[in-house]
Design a protein around this motif. Structure first.
Motif, PDB file in Angstrom:
ATOM      1  N   VAL A   1       0.726  -2.653   2.322  1.00  0.00           N
ATOM      2  CA  VAL A   1       0.532  -3.197   3.855  1.00  0.00           C
ATOM      3  C   VAL A   1       1.767  -4.025   3.910  1.00  0.00           C
ATOM      4  O   VAL A   1       2.551  -4.614   3.252  1.00  0.00           O
ATOM      5  N   THR A   2       2.073  -3.710   5.354  1.00  0.00           N
ATOM      6  CA  THR A   2       3.213  -4.491   6.005  1.00  0.00           C
ATOM      7  C   THR A   2       2.963  -5.898   6.505  1.00  0.00           C
ATOM      8  O   THR A   2       1.888  -5.782   7.207  1.00  0.00           O
ATOM      9  N   ILE A   3       3.473  -6.944   6.351  1.00  0.00           N
ATOM     10  CA  ILE A   3       3.224  -8.394   6.655  1.00  0.00           C
ATOM     11  C   ILE A   3       4.614  -8.855   6.875  1.00  0.00           C
ATOM     12  O   ILE A   3       5.455  -9.145   6.441  1.00  0.00           O
ATOM     13  N   GLY A   4       4.719  -9.219   8.308  1.00  0.00           N
ATOM     14  CA  GLY A   4       6.105  -9.548   9.091  1.00  0.00           C
ATOM     15  C   GLY A   4       6.962  -8.419   8.770  1.00  0.00           C
ATOM     16  O   GLY A   4       6.627  -7.115   9.124  1.00  0.00           O
ATOM     17  N   THR A   5       8.060  -8.544   8.104  1.00  0.00           N
ATOM     18  CA  THR A   5       9.075  -7.489   7.944  1.00  0.00           C
ATOM     19  C   THR A   5       9.078  -7.178   6.367  1.00  0.00           C
ATOM     20  O   THR A   5      10.056  -6.315   5.967  1.00  0.00           O
ATOM     21  N   GLN A   6       8.066  -7.577   5.792  1.00  0.00           N
ATOM     22  CA  GLN A   6       7.922  -7.307   4.476  1.00  0.00           C
ATOM     23  C   GLN A   6       6.803  -6.001   4.118  1.00  0.00           C
ATOM     24  O   GLN A   6       5.791  -6.286   4.720  1.00  0.00           O
ATOM     25  N   VAL A   7       6.927  -5.315   3.066  1.00  0.00           N
ATOM     26  CA  VAL A   7       6.028  -4.362   2.706  1.00  0.00           C
ATOM     27  C   VAL A   7       5.476  -4.666   1.186  1.00  0.00           C
ATOM     28  O   VAL A   7       6.502  -4.947   0.279  1.00  0.00           O
ATOM     29  N   TRP A   8       4.386  -4.754   0.988  1.00  0.00           N
ATOM     30  CA  TRP A   8       3.713  -5.299  -0.241  1.00  0.00           C
ATOM     31  C   TRP A   8       2.734  -4.423  -0.708  1.00  0.00           C
ATOM     32  O   TRP A   8       1.932  -3.611   0.055  1.00  0.00           O
ATOM     33  N   MET A   9       2.534  -4.352  -2.059  1.00  0.00           N
ATOM     34  CA  MET A   9       1.150  -3.759  -2.569  1.00  0.00           C
ATOM     35  C   MET A   9       0.138  -4.552  -2.284  1.00  0.00           C
ATOM     36  O   MET A   9       0.211  -5.717  -2.522  1.00  0.00           O
ATOM     37  N   LYS A  10      -0.926  -3.633  -2.169  1.00  0.00           N
ATOM     38  CA  LYS A  10      -2.250  -4.489  -2.114  1.00  0.00           C
ATOM     39  C   LYS A  10      -2.943  -4.931  -3.056  1.00  0.00           C
ATOM     40  O   LYS A  10      -4.052  -5.552  -3.264  1.00  0.00           O
ATOM     41  N   GLN A  11      -2.830  -4.088  -4.321  1.00  0.00           N
ATOM     42  CA  GLN A  11      -3.325  -4.175  -5.640  1.00  0.00           C
ATOM     43  C   GLN A  11      -2.511  -4.921  -6.628  1.00  0.00           C
ATOM     44  O   GLN A  11      -1.419  -4.591  -6.362  1.00  0.00           O
ATOM     45  N   ASN A  12      -3.036  -5.373  -7.723  1.00  0.00           N
ATOM     46  CA  ASN A  12      -2.042  -5.864  -8.809  1.00  0.00           C
ATOM     47  C   ASN A  12      -1.640  -4.660  -9.704  1.00  0.00           C
ATOM     48  O   ASN A  12      -2.414  -3.707  -9.737  1.00  0.00           O
ATOM     49  N   LEU A  13      -0.666  -4.583 -10.295  1.00  0.00           N
ATOM     50  CA  LEU A  13      -0.329  -3.625 -10.994  1.00  0.00           C
ATOM     51  C   LEU A  13      -0.984  -3.552 -12.237  1.00  0.00           C
ATOM     52  O   LEU A  13      -1.763  -4.318 -12.624  1.00  0.00           O
ATOM     53  N   LYS A  14      -1.268  -2.111 -12.758  1.00  0.00           N
ATOM     54  CA  LYS A  14      -1.948  -1.962 -13.686  1.00  0.00           C
ATOM     55  C   LYS A  14      -1.292  -0.885 -14.918  1.00  0.00           C
ATOM     56  O   LYS A  14      -2.073  -0.213 -15.587  1.00  0.00           O
ATOM     57  N   THR A  15      -0.007  -0.979 -14.696  1.00  0.00           N
ATOM     58  CA  THR A  15       0.803   0.180 -15.682  1.00  0.00           C
ATOM     59  C   THR A  15       0.759  -0.519 -16.968  1.00  0.00           C
ATOM     60  O   THR A  15       1.096  -1.696 -17.075  1.00  0.00           O
ATOM     61  N   THR A  16       0.899   0.531 -17.813  1.00  0.00           N
ATOM     62  CA  THR A  16       1.160   0.337 -19.199  1.00  0.00           C
ATOM     63  C   THR A  16       2.621   0.870 -19.753  1.00  0.00           C
ATOM     64  O   THR A  16       2.843   0.791 -20.913  1.00  0.00           O
ATOM     65  N   HIS A  17       3.448   1.216 -18.912  1.00  0.00           N
ATOM     66  CA  HIS A  17       4.772   1.672 -18.989  1.00  0.00           C
ATOM     67  C   HIS A  17       5.696   1.256 -17.892  1.00  0.00           C
ATOM     68  O   HIS A  17       5.216   1.007 -16.831  1.00  0.00           O
ATOM     69  N   TYR A  18       7.031   0.940 -18.199  1.00  0.00           N
ATOM     70  CA  TYR A  18       7.861   0.609 -17.256  1.00  0.00           C
ATOM     71  C   TYR A  18       8.270   1.922 -16.679  1.00  0.00           C
ATOM     72  O   TYR A  18       7.782   2.870 -16.909  1.00  0.00           O
ATOM     73  N   LYS A  19       8.735   1.554 -15.336  1.00  0.00           N
ATOM     74  CA  LYS A  19       9.045   2.652 -14.729  1.00  0.00           C
ATOM     75  C   LYS A  19      10.050   3.794 -15.318  1.00  0.00           C
ATOM     76  O   LYS A  19       9.945   4.932 -14.655  1.00  0.00           O
ATOM     77  N   ASN A  20      10.753   3.624 -16.369  1.00  0.00           N
ATOM     78  CA  ASN A  20      11.388   4.471 -17.007  1.00  0.00           C
ATOM     79  C   ASN A  20      10.819   4.996 -18.129  1.00  0.00           C
ATOM     80  O   ASN A  20      11.389   6.047 -18.887  1.00  0.00           O
TER      81      ASN A  20
END
Length: 181
Positions: free
Chosen positions: A21-40
């Motif tokens: 979602v875009t709020i003002g000039t920022q873009v945010w995720m609408k859900q909390n993270l649920k990953t069990t791995h880092y991006k690497n």
């Protein structure tokens, strides 16, 4: 003026998809993270019911509220300790845990901290405990009361509140965050 992104979702290493979602000039995720791995691709430690393992972890850990993945993962996401946040690798590629200043930009845009929470929180009582007065989600952020796991490993506040990390340290073992209840 800013241009809205052409994508409407982002996907983490595990394949979980998050709306944005875009709020003002920022873009945010609408859900909390649920990953069990880092991006690497490295696994994040899961101490499970071992409160001492959660308390003594200094490399990054996650938990499902009350150690109940089936009940809480899809709705509330995971709970992460500061060490997981502080790696800089928690969010999907191209994304980051917001700084304290970025949180302040968001709350300022929404009229200040005293009223921003109402505009960020999901309205109604589907997830929030009563009374949830004033919650409108007019921002589209849809904040949910996912609770927390404190430093000693104890779970609390599900339905009542939630904490959102910033990436800005407040001490060597903790960071600034935002709390909504």
């Amino acid at each position: 003026t800013t241009t809205a992104p052409t994508v409407t979702t982002v996907t983490d290493y595990d394949g979980n998809v998050y709306d944005i979602v875009t709020i003002g000039t920022q873009v945010w995720m609408k859900q909390n993270l649920k990953t069990t791995h880092y991006k690497n691709g490295a696994a994040i430690t899961y101490p499970g019911t071992d409160n001492a393992a959660w308390q003594n972890n200094t490399t990054g850990a996650y938990a499902w509220y009350n150690n109940d993945e089936a009940t809480y993962k899809n709705t509330y996401g995971a709970l992460y300790n500061w060490y997981a946040v502080n790696t800089g690798n928690l969010c999907p590629t191209g994304w980051h845990v917001p700084t304290d200043a970025e949180w302040t930009t968001l709350t300022t845009y929404l009229g200040g901290e005293s009223i921003a929470g109402s505009k960020l929180k999901e309205a109604g009582l589907a997830h929030w405990n009563s009374p949830n007065t004033g919650a409108t989600n007019s921002s589209g952020f849809a904040a949910l009361p996912g609770g927390n796991r404190n430093g000693g490993g104890t779970f609390g506040d599900i339905g009542y509140g939630g904490s959102w990390w910033s990436s800005t340290e407040s001490s060597t073992t903790y960071a600034w965050h935002r709390y909504m209840s």
